[in-house]
Design an enzyme around this catalytic site. Structure first.
Site, mmCIF file in Angstrom:
data_model
loop_
_atom_site.group_PDB
_atom_site.id
_atom_site.type_symbol
_atom_site.label_atom_id
_atom_site.label_comp_id
_atom_site.label_asym_id
_atom_site.label_seq_id
_atom_site.Cartn_x
_atom_site.Cartn_y
_atom_site.Cartn_z
ATOM 1 N N ARG A 1 0.856 -1.187 0.000
ATOM 2 C CA ARG A 1 0.000 0.000 0.000
ATOM 3 C C ARG A 1 0.889 1.233 0.000
ATOM 4 N NH1 ARG A 1 -3.069 -3.293 -1.239
ATOM 5 N NH2 ARG A 1 -5.228 -3.640 -0.602
ATOM 6 N N GLU B 1 -4.914 7.084 -5.462
ATOM 7 C CA GLU B 1 -5.146 6.239 -6.632
ATOM 8 C C GLU B 1 -6.526 6.532 -7.215
ATOM 9 O OE1 GLU B 1 -4.475 2.125 -5.659
ATOM 10 O OE2 GLU B 1 -2.437 2.487 -4.956
ATOM 11 N N HIS C 1 -1.429 -0.329 -9.780
ATOM 12 C CA HIS C 1 -2.027 -1.225 -8.786
ATOM 13 C C HIS C 1 -2.553 -2.503 -9.462
ATOM 14 C CE1 HIS C 1 -3.905 -1.285 -4.515
ATOM 15 N NE2 HIS C 1 -3.508 -2.486 -4.891
#
Length: 327
Positions: free
Chosen positions: A241, A270, A289
Site C-alpha cells: 500500500r 489512486e 495497482h
C-alpha cells in the site's frame, strides 16, 4: 427493479469474468468503467440500492454515504475496507457484505500479488520499462542492469506474500533477510529468511520489498531515515500500500539519486494524478495497482460479489461486516 452498481471496472471485465445472471433476474446492473470523483459519485450513484466495490478503488466516506438516499448494500473484497466509513453505513442501515477468502475459488489465485512483485522487481533492476520505451522510439540500449543472483533481498514483512517472495528468492540464488514488528527468529528461519532489525534490513539489502498490511503502526514506516540507510545502488519495491512509504521522502531520495530506483504498484492517491512527480522520475518503474489484477483473481472477486448481492436480493444477506450484526 433494484439498481446495482459495479464500480471501477477499469478493464470492463466484471460481467465477463463471473456469472451475474442470477443478479440480472432480480435487479438492473450498471457498470462504471472509470473512477468517479466524490462529487461525481454523489450525483451518479444516487439512484442505486447496492454498490459493488473492488478493494480501495472507491472511497466511501461519511459525506458520500449520506448523499446516497437509496443505498442499502455495499459489497467489499476482503473483511474490511479502509476507506469505507463503516459507522456511517451502519447508522444509515446500509449492510456491508464482505468476501469469503476461505472459499475454494480463492485457493488457486493467491499468488497474483507475489508474482507481480517479482516481475516488478526484475523490471526495475533491469530497467525494462525505460528500454522498452527506447525501443519503441527507435533507439537501442542505454542502461546497465543488476543481477539478482548473489544479492540480498530484504523483506519488510514475512506474511503469506513475503513467504512466497522468499521462495522465489531461493530459486534466484538470493540471500533473504526479513523484519517486521512481531517477526521471530524461528518464523523467519521457517520461511527461509534470516531475521534482522529494521536498520539492518535497509542497510544490508540490495532490494527491499514491502509486504506488510497498512495500519496505524505501518503508515510511513519507510521514510527519510530508512532511505538514508540504503545502499546508493539499492532498489525499493512496493506492491503493498502506498502510505506505508513516506511519499515525499521517497521522491526526495529518488530525485537525489540516494537510491538507485523504485518499482511501485501502489500510491498514496489512486488513480495517481496525471501531473504527479512520480510519473516523470526516470528511476521509477510504475504499474497502476496491478498486484491482484488477473483474470483469475478478478473472477473470484466478482463471483463472490455476485453471490452476496443475490443473497441480499433474496432477503437472506450473508457475510455481514457491520458491527453488532450477525455474520
Amino acid at each position: 427493479m433494484p439498481q446495482v452498481a459495479i464500480l471501477d471496472d477499469y478493464a470492463r471485465v466484471a460481467l465477463e469474468l463471473a456469472d451475474w445472471s442470477p443478479v440480472q433476474k432480480l435487479a438492473e446492473i450498471t457498470v462504471f468503467d472509470r473512477h468517479l470523483s466524490q462529487a461525481e459519485a454523489a450525483e451518479a450513484l444516487r439512484p442505486f440500492d447496492a454498490l459493488c466495490t473492488l478493494r480501495e478503488r472507491m472511497a466511501l466516506p461519511r459525506g458520500l454515504i449520506e448523499r446516497l438516499p437509496n443505498l442499502k448494500l455495499i459489497t467489499i473484497v476482503g473483511r474490511s475496507l479502509p476507506n469505507l466509513n463503516m459507522a456511517a453505513a451502519t447508522e444509515r442501515g446500509v449492510l456491508v457484505a464482505h468476501s469469503n477468502f476461505a472459499h475454494p475459488r480463492f485457493a488457486a489465485v493467491r499468488d497474483a500479488t507475489p508474482e507481480l512483485a517479482w516481475g516488478l522487481m526484475i523490471a526495475t533492476v533491469r530497467h525494462l520499462a525505460e528500454e522498452h520505451r527506447g525501443m519503441r522510439a527507435g533507439g537501442w540500449q542505454t542502461t546497465t542492469g543488476m543481477t539478482l543472483h548473489g544479492k540480498t533481498l530484504g523483506l519488510l514483512g514475512l506474511g503469506r506474500v513475503g513467504r512466497r517472495m522468499a521462495q522465489y528468492a531461493e530459486v534466484f540464488g538470493m540471500e533473504v533477510i526479513a523484519w517486521s514488528q512481531n517477526l521471530t527468529d524461528e518464523a523467519a528461519a521457517a520461511a527461509g529468511a534470516r531475521r534482522v532489525d529494521k536498520a539492518a534490513l535497509f542497510a544490508e539489502s540490495d532490494v527491499v520489498s514491502i509486504h506488510v498490511v497498512l495500519s496505524a503502526r505501518t503508515r510511513a514506516l519507510v521514510g527519510a531515515a530508512e532511505f538514508a540507510l540504503m545502499k546508493p545502488n539499492a532498489f525499493l519495491i512496493n506492491t503493498s500500500r502506498g502510505p506505508i512509504v513516506d511519499e515525499q521522502a521517497l521522491i526526495g531520495a529518488l530525485t537525489a539519486n540516494r537510491i538507485a530506483g523504485a518499482g511501485l504498484d501502489v500510491f498514496d492517491t489512486e488513480p495517481l494524478p496525471p501531473e504527479h512527480p512520480l510519473r516523470t522520475l526516470p528511476n521509477v518503474t510504475l504499474t497502476p495497482h496491478l498486484g491482484y489484477v488477473t483474470r483469475e483473481m478478478l473472477g473470484a472477486f466478482y463471483a463472490d460479489t455476485a453471490e452476496a448481492v443475490v443473497a441480499w436480493l433474496n432477503g437472506t444477506p450473508v457475510r455481514i461486516a457491520n458491527p453488532s450484526t450477525d455474520s
